[in-house]
Design a protein around this motif. Structure first.
Motif, PDB file in Angstrom:
ATOM      1  N   GLU A  68       0.969  -1.203  -0.033  1.00 60.76           N
ATOM      2  CA  GLU A  68       0.117   0.022  -0.088  1.00 60.76           C
ATOM      3  C   GLU A  68       0.802   1.247  -0.193  1.00 60.76           C
ATOM      4  O   GLU A  68       0.648   2.194  -0.793  1.00 60.76           O
ATOM      5  N   GLU A  69       1.822   1.205   0.764  1.00 56.81           N
ATOM      6  CA  GLU A  69       2.713   2.526   1.058  1.00 56.81           C
ATOM      7  C   GLU A  69       3.253   2.762  -0.364  1.00 56.81           C
ATOM      8  O   GLU A  69       3.643   3.775  -0.854  1.00 56.81           O
ATOM      9  N   LEU A  70       4.305   1.544  -0.903  1.00 52.35           N
ATOM     10  CA  LEU A  70       5.142   1.502  -2.074  1.00 52.35           C
ATOM     11  C   LEU A  70       4.103   2.148  -3.035  1.00 52.35           C
ATOM     12  O   LEU A  70       4.456   3.035  -4.019  1.00 52.35           O
ATOM     13  N   GLY A  71       2.813   1.609  -3.192  1.00 54.10           N
ATOM     14  CA  GLY A  71       2.078   2.218  -4.252  1.00 54.10           C
ATOM     15  C   GLY A  71       1.440   3.716  -4.383  1.00 54.10           C
ATOM     16  O   GLY A  71       1.684   4.194  -5.179  1.00 54.10           O
ATOM     17  N   GLU A  72       1.390   4.114  -3.049  1.00 54.68           N
ATOM     18  CA  GLU A  72       1.236   5.594  -2.886  1.00 54.68           C
ATOM     19  C   GLU A  72       2.535   6.426  -3.501  1.00 54.68           C
ATOM     20  O   GLU A  72       2.303   7.346  -4.064  1.00 54.68           O
ATOM     21  N   SER A 149      -2.640  -3.727  -3.843  1.00 53.07           N
ATOM     22  CA  SER A 149      -2.790  -3.570  -2.319  1.00 53.07           C
ATOM     23  C   SER A 149      -4.095  -3.669  -2.120  1.00 53.07           C
ATOM     24  O   SER A 149      -4.452  -4.283  -0.970  1.00 53.07           O
ATOM     25  N   ILE A 150      -5.148  -3.013  -2.837  1.00 53.66           N
ATOM     26  CA  ILE A 150      -6.501  -3.148  -2.867  1.00 53.66           C
ATOM     27  C   ILE A 150      -7.131  -4.626  -2.646  1.00 53.66           C
ATOM     28  O   ILE A 150      -7.786  -5.138  -2.046  1.00 53.66           O
ATOM     29  N   TYR A 151      -6.245  -5.399  -3.793  1.00 49.87           N
ATOM     30  CA  TYR A 151      -6.709  -6.777  -3.996  1.00 49.87           C
ATOM     31  C   TYR A 151      -6.339  -7.572  -2.611  1.00 49.87           C
ATOM     32  O   TYR A 151      -7.083  -8.441  -2.048  1.00 49.87           O
TER      33      TYR A 151
END
Length: 402
Positions: A68-72, A149-151
């Protein structure tokens, strides 16, 4: 020292290739420059089986938080290496800081991110790494990481709901067994002498049966435990056979009440995984192969393997799903629209959302039905034991007064 393969342009303009040993990609580049070669590509060679570099394995929650953090950060415009550096330089210690530090070091040395993930931890599974590979190739790594990350969060939520659906009735059953054990092993032995001496052998059948069971369990508990251990080991050996594992996985989906939970749980996981892959540009045949790797049920997995072969032969997904005989008609109809119009990923996503809603309804209904049923059953069992014990004590006191 690591081994690197390289391609470099010599001073006369020809391309040379070979291998050399160096401590890092940067050191390999400097060594080539000293030889008068201009490097065009440098890659670290794999030395057999991938070596894990992580000293502490991350949990599922750590993987979700990291993703999640890497995606952001990537979607905010940061390149991969600075994004990993930002995560590695966080003040608080923890698994995520350690993962980020190791990944940054590997990426800086020129190792592709998907390969670096494999070296750091096997919790980054094939599905995760293949999505990263697709993102690196297409230049959309940030959006793919964010979608994944959502998945991962959705999958964690589903697993938690399934666990709760199984856990609460199990806790009630354990409480009931605890009450019965308290009665047989503690209360009944305390008053057995009183009941025997005052009843004159004319005790209620329930007390006679309870005292017999209590005596057997107390005197032969070690034999019972050995027997249970042998039974468990025998069953474990029996289910090591592939055909028995397939039979059990098929039998689970036919169980009353819980069969639908297992079945719809499979539908949701498979559909969400496939939807995630198709949305991120993975071809259908490869997406089916990766989605099938997330399926634990061996009965379903066998059916899905046949589907992959059919799709590779040019058969439409919905036609292969019909032939598998494991998918309901309503699901096939939902996906058929996208299969015909070329918007397959959206149709699979709609189907996954629809069946996730149905799964939650089934689990809520199951809990709402099983909870009162088990409570009533516990009350009847414990009530019958208490009634039998009180009746026997009352009769004994009456005979003592007589």
């Amino acid at each position: 020292m690591s081994t690197f393969s390289y391609k470099a342009r010599s001073q006369n303009g020809s391309i040379e290739s070979g291998t050399l040993s160096a401590s890092s990609k940067k050191a390999a580049m400097l060594a080539l420059l000293k030889q008068g070669l201009q490097p065009t590509s440098i890659e670290q060679k794999s030395a057999g089986r991938t070596k894990r570099v992580s000293t502490r394995q991350p949990s599922g929650g750590d993987i979700i938080l990291f993703t999640e953090e890497l995606g952001e950060l990537l979607n905010a415009g940061l390149p991969l290496e600075p994004a990993l550096a930002s995560m590695a330089n966080r003040e608080e210690e923890g698994t995520m800081k350690e993962i980020s530090t190791q990944l940054r070091s590997l990426v800086t040395d020129g190792i592709p991110f998907s390969k670096a993930l494999e070296q750091v931890s096997d919790r980054f599974d094939d599905l995760y790494r293949n999505l990263v590979t697709a993102g690196e190739a297409s230049g959309s790594l940030g959006s793919i990481i964010r979608e994944h990350s959502i998945y991962l969060k959705e999958q964690a939520s589903i697993r938690s709901s399934l666990l709760m659906a199984l856990l609460y009735p199990g806790f009630l059953l354990l409480a009931c067994l605890g009450a019965i054990s308290l009665f047989l092993f503690y209360l009944l032995p305390q008053i057995s002498d009183l009941l025997t001496s005052t009843s004159g052998g004319d005790m209620p059948f329930g007390i006679k049966l309870s005292m017999f069971m209590s005596g057997v369990l107390i005197s032969s508990w070690h034999i019972i435990i050995i027997g249970l251990v042998i039974l468990i080991l025998g069953l474990k050996a029996l289910f090591m056979l592939e055909k028995n594992q397939v039979w059990w996985d098929e039998a689970k989906i036919k169980l009353p009440f819980y069969g639908k939970v297992f079945e719809y749980g499979f539908f949701v996981q498979w559909l969400k995984t496939l939807s995630n892959l198709l949305t991120n540009g993975v071809p259908l045949a490869q997406g089916l192969t990766l989605a099938n790797q997330t399926v634990a049920n061996r009965f379903y997995k066998r059916k899905l393997l046949a589907m992959v072969d059919q799709v590779k032969d040019g058969i439409k997904l919905t036609s292969a799903m019909k032939q598998s005989s494991i998918f309901p008609t309503s699901m096939i109809d939902l996906i058929a629209v996208g299969d015909e119009t070329g918007s397959l990923s959206r149709s699979v996503k709609r189907a996954s959302d629809y069946y996730e809603t149905k799964l939650r309804i089934i689990m809520n209904s199951l809990i709402s039905v099983l909870t009162p049923v088990m409570l009533i059953g516990m009350a009847l069992v414990v009530g019958a034991l208490c009634y039998t014990l009180i009746q026997a004590i009352y009769d004994s006191i009456g005979k003592m007064r007589g």
